[in-house]
Design a protein around this motif. Structure first.
Motif, short mmCIF file in Angstrom:
data_model
loop_
_atom_site.label_atom_id
_atom_site.label_comp_id
_atom_site.label_asym_id
_atom_site.label_seq_id
_atom_site.Cartn_x
_atom_site.Cartn_y
_atom_site.Cartn_z
N ASP A 118 15.78 92.43 108.57
CA ASP A 118 14.43 92.43 108.79
C ASP A 118 13.93 91.57 110.56
O ASP A 118 13.36 91.78 110.60
N ASP A 119 14.61 90.57 110.01
CA ASP A 119 14.58 89.35 111.02
C ASP A 119 15.07 89.78 112.49
O ASP A 119 14.36 89.93 113.57
N ARG B 273 12.89 92.78 113.20
CA ARG B 273 11.69 92.53 114.01
C ARG B 273 11.46 92.13 115.83
O ARG B 273 10.96 92.40 116.19
N SER C 8 10.28 93.52 119.68
CA SER C 8 9.07 93.13 119.97
C SER C 8 10.03 92.97 121.66
O SER C 8 9.10 92.92 122.13
#
Length: 157
Positions: free
Chosen positions: A116-117, A120, A124
């Motif tokens: 998930d990191d 993310r 971005s």
């Protein structure tokens, strides 16, 4: 033994006279590594350099995994979809878990990567790149030729 040395020297001398030692590759160049301390792994280093292989291959498994974890953002940057990013992280995590089950090499802390990191951060970076690049203008409609004009016909002057 003296007769053997004399025979070898005679053959070398006749080869020099015939010019067989002229224009050899490396002639006039210094011997590589001369004047440097002896390195036991010189052959490994020369093989990696000659074959253009990364030196990461010499690292123990936990350090290699740590290096791969550090390079995850750069490796997923060009992946097209979120699913492909998650698949990449899943493959890396499978390697990490396999090493954690039977660790070898130095004791280094290696933890699985949080997908998930990574996703993310991937999102971005893509949004920042999309905002930085200007949107291309739509193509102009094709021009219609003038009425009555034929390119192969000349006008009377």
């Amino acid at each position: 033994m003296d007769r053997w040395d004399a025979t070898v020297e005679a053959r070398i001398r006749t080869a020099q006279e015939r010019g067989e030692f002229d224009n050899l590759p490396g002639m006039g160049k210094p011997i590589p590594g001369r004047g440097q301390p002896y390195d036991e792994s010189w052959w490994i280093k020369s093989f990696l350099e000659r074959e253009a292989l990364p030196t990461d291959l010499l690292l123990p498994t936990p350090l290699l995994l740590r290096r791969r974890i550090e390079q995850v953002p750069a490796e997923v940057r060009d992946l097209p979809t979120e699913e492909s990013v998650r698949a990449f992280v899943a493959d890396l995590n499978m390697e990490i878990v396999a090493w954690l089950r039977t660790p070898t090499g130095p004791r280094v802390v290696v933890r699985p990567v949080n997908a998930d990191d990574v996703v993310r951060r991937w999102r971005s970076e893509r949004q920042a790149a999309a905002a930085a690049s200007p949107t291309p203008a739509p193509p102009a409609p094709p021009r219609r030729p003038r009425r009555g004009w034929l390119p192969w016909r000349r006008r009377a002057a």
